[in-house]
Design an enzyme around this catalytic site. Structure first.
Site, PDB file in Angstrom:
ATOM      1  N   GLY A  62       0.815  -1.208   0.000  1.00 64.96           N
ATOM      2  CA  GLY A  62       0.000   0.000   0.000  1.00 64.96           C
ATOM      3  C   GLY A  62       0.847   1.255   0.000  1.00 64.96           C
ATOM      4  O   GLY A  62       2.079   1.210   0.087  1.00 64.96           O
ATOM      5  N   PHE A  63       0.185   2.377  -0.089  1.00 64.73           N
ATOM      6  CA  PHE A  63       0.860   3.680  -0.131  1.00 64.73           C
ATOM      7  C   PHE A  63       1.739   3.886   1.104  1.00 64.73           C
ATOM      8  O   PHE A  63       2.964   4.049   1.013  1.00 64.73           O
ATOM      9  CB  PHE A  63      -0.207   4.771  -0.251  1.00 64.73           C
ATOM     10  CG  PHE A  63       0.290   6.189  -0.130  1.00 64.73           C
ATOM     11  CD1 PHE A  63       1.544   6.558  -0.585  1.00 64.73           C
ATOM     12  CD2 PHE A  63      -0.531   7.157   0.427  1.00 64.73           C
ATOM     13  CE1 PHE A  63       1.989   7.872  -0.486  1.00 64.73           C
ATOM     14  CE2 PHE A  63      -0.108   8.467   0.540  1.00 64.73           C
ATOM     15  CZ  PHE A  63       1.156   8.825   0.085  1.00 64.73           C
ATOM     16  N   ILE A  64       1.123   3.831   2.278  1.00 65.37           N
ATOM     17  CA  ILE A  64       1.874   4.081   3.509  1.00 65.37           C
ATOM     18  C   ILE A  64       2.734   2.875   3.867  1.00 65.37           C
ATOM     19  O   ILE A  64       3.904   3.018   4.257  1.00 65.37           O
ATOM     20  CB  ILE A  64       0.914   4.441   4.655  1.00 65.37           C
ATOM     21  CG1 ILE A  64       0.134   5.720   4.313  1.00 65.37           C
ATOM     22  CG2 ILE A  64       1.683   4.649   5.959  1.00 65.37           C
ATOM     23  CD1 ILE A  64      -0.991   6.035   5.286  1.00 65.37           C
ATOM     24  N   TYR A 116     -16.383   3.146   8.017  1.00 60.05           N
ATOM     25  CA  TYR A 116     -14.922   3.013   8.043  1.00 60.05           C
ATOM     26  C   TYR A 116     -14.369   3.523   9.368  1.00 60.05           C
ATOM     27  O   TYR A 116     -13.590   2.836  10.042  1.00 60.05           O
ATOM     28  CB  TYR A 116     -14.302   3.795   6.882  1.00 60.05           C
ATOM     29  CG  TYR A 116     -12.829   4.063   7.050  1.00 60.05           C
ATOM     30  CD1 TYR A 116     -11.901   3.020   7.013  1.00 60.05           C
ATOM     31  CD2 TYR A 116     -12.345   5.362   7.240  1.00 60.05           C
ATOM     32  CE1 TYR A 116     -10.546   3.263   7.177  1.00 60.05           C
ATOM     33  CE2 TYR A 116     -10.999   5.611   7.397  1.00 60.05           C
ATOM     34  CZ  TYR A 116     -10.098   4.561   7.364  1.00 60.05           C
ATOM     35  OH  TYR A 116      -8.757   4.799   7.536  1.00 60.05           O
ATOM     36  N   LYS A 166     -12.439   1.580  12.690  1.00 63.00           N
ATOM     37  CA  LYS A 166     -11.150   1.993  13.243  1.00 63.00           C
ATOM     38  C   LYS A 166     -11.266   2.304  14.737  1.00 63.00           C
ATOM     39  O   LYS A 166     -10.356   2.010  15.515  1.00 63.00           O
ATOM     40  CB  LYS A 166     -10.605   3.186  12.470  1.00 63.00           C
ATOM     41  CG  LYS A 166     -10.083   2.831  11.091  1.00 63.00           C
ATOM     42  CD  LYS A 166      -8.908   1.869  11.182  1.00 63.00           C
ATOM     43  CE  LYS A 166      -8.206   1.656   9.865  1.00 63.00           C
ATOM     44  NZ  LYS A 166      -7.014   0.791  10.007  1.00 63.00           N
TER      45      LYS A 166
END
Length: 337
Positions: free
Chosen positions: A11-13, A153, A157
C-alpha cells in the site's frame, strides 16, 4: 538484524514504512493481499521496488485468512509490528460495509491473537483522524472523546482501538494506535483527492469540489508521516503505576500499555488552496463542479501533535506547495503525463 512485520506493505503508507525500515537494515516481512480496491498494478510496482532490497520477504494473503498470521508470527517472530493493512475509504464503506468487517475487524482480531501467542516488543496499529467524527473542538487532541464517527470506516477503526486496548490490558502487549491525517505524496492512493484532482487536471476533466469548497484538511506529506511512525517505534508505552503520573495531554491508558497518537502536519489547509497548488504544479487550471457535502464526510480536520512531539521530538517538515509539486512530478513521470 531485527525483524519487522508490516501489513499492507504494498500500500501507499505500508510500502513507504517498509522502505524506511529496509534502508535502516531491518528485515521486513511484508503482508499484502494485492486486492483490486484500486489498480493492483500500482501495488505490484510498489512491492517490486521493495523486492530489490535484500531483507524484504513478501507474503500474499488476507489478514482474515484463518491461521495465516499465527503461522507468520510463529515462523518470523517479529520484534515490531506496523499494522497498516485495512479496507480503506470513507465513501466505499457506504457501498460495501462487509469488506470493512472482514478486513478491519476480523483481520485485526487475527493479528491480535497472533501477537498474544508470540508477543512482539511493540505493536503500532493504524487508526485514522476520521475517529474524531463530529467533534468540533479543534485541533483534535488524543484525549478528546471519539464517540461520534460519521462513517462505517471510522467506526471500524474506533473498534480497532478498543479491541487493541483490551488486548494490551489483558496480555500486557505494548500497543500504539496512530491516527493519521489525509496523507499525500508520491505513490499515493488513486481514490484520494490529491490523486483524483491531479489526474483530472492533466486529462482536462472537471473535478468535484464538495461542500462548495468550504473544507479544510490537515494534509500530511508521506515522508513526515513515515518519520512519525518510525519515531514512535521506539516510544514503547508502559502500563502506568498510577493515573496521576499521566500528563493531561497524554492518551496513555491508566490500565494498559496503550496510547493513541496523532500524526499530522498541525497546519490545516483550505481545500481551494490545495487545488490551487495542484493547478500551479500541473500548469493548467482545473474545471470545478461545486457540490454538497458527501455522506460520512467532515468539514475540517486539524491535528494537535503535542503528544507526538513530546514523545519523539517530531516536527513536520514539508511545505504544502513543495509536497504537491513532488507528487505531481511523480505522477507526470509514472503516467507519462
Amino acid at each position: 538484524m531485527p525483524t519487522a512485520l508490516v501489513t499492507g506493505s504494498a500500500g501507499f503508507i505500508g510500502s513507504s514504512v517498509a522502505r524506511r525500515l529496509l534502508d535502516e537494515g531491518w528485515n521486513v516481512i511484508g503482508l499484502d493481499s494485492l486486492n483490486d480496491y484500486y489498480d493492483p498494478k500500482l501495488k505490484e510496482r510498489r512491492e517490486a521496488n521493495l523486492n530489490q532490497t535484500e531483507g524484504f520477504t513478501p507474503i500474499h494473503g488476507k489478514l482474515e485468512d484463518l491461521g495465516l498470521l499465527m503461522e507468520l508470527f510463529d515462523k518470523h517472530r517479529p520484534e515490531i509490528v506496523v499494522h497498516l493493512a485495512a479496507q480503506a475509504g470513507v465513501r466505499y464503506s457506504i457501498e460495501n460495509p462487509r469488506a470493512y468487517v472482514e478486513a478491519n475487524l476480523v483481520g485485526t482480531f487475527e493479528l491480535l491473537e497472533a501477537a498474544r501467542a508470540f508477543p512482539p516488543r511493540h505493536m503500532l496499529l493504524a487508526s485514522t483522524s476520521s475517529v474524531y467524527g463530529a467533534n468540533t473542538e479543534m485541533p483534535y487532541g488524543e484525549t478528546h472523546k471519539v464517540d461520534t464517527q460519521m462513517s462505517f470506516y471510522a467506526a471500524t477503526k474506533k473498534a480497532n482501538e478498543a479491541m487493541a486496548h483490551s488486548y494490551a490490558h489483558l496480555y500486557d502487549l505494548p500497543i500504539t494506535m496512530f491516527r493519521f491525517f489525509t496523507v499525500y505524496g508520491p505513490w499515493g492512493r488513486p481514490d484520494m483527492a490529491p490523486y483524483l484532482f491531479t489526474s483530472a487536471v492533466f486529462e482536462g476533466r472537471p473535478i468535484k469540489v464538495f461542500n462548495h469548497g468550504d473544507m479544510m484538511r490537515d494534509f500530511t506529506y508521506i515522508d513526515d508521516l513515515v518519520n512519525g511512525i518510525r519515531l514512535l517505534v521506539d516510544a514503547v508505552p508502559e502500563r502506568p503505576a498510577s493515573a496521576d503520573e499521566i500528563p493531561e495531554y497524554d492518551s496513555l491508558s491508566p490500565v494498559a500499555p496503550w496510547r493513541a497518537v496523532n500524526i499530522g502536519n498541525a497546519d490545516p489547509v483550505k481545500l481551494m488552496d490545495f487545488i490551487e497548488a495542484i493547478e500551479a504544479a500541473v500548469g493548467k487550471p482545473a474545471e470545478k463542479i461545486y457540490m454538497e457535502m458527501q455522506p460520512g464526510d467532515v468539514q475540517a480536520t486539524w491535528a494537535d501533535t503535542t503528544l507526538l512531539e513530546e514523545l519523539t521530538g517530531y516536527k513536520p517538515e514539508m511545505d504544502i506547495r513543495e509536497g504537491v509539486r513532488r507528487f505531481v512530478d511523480w505522477y507526470r513521470e509514472y503516467y507519462g503525463a
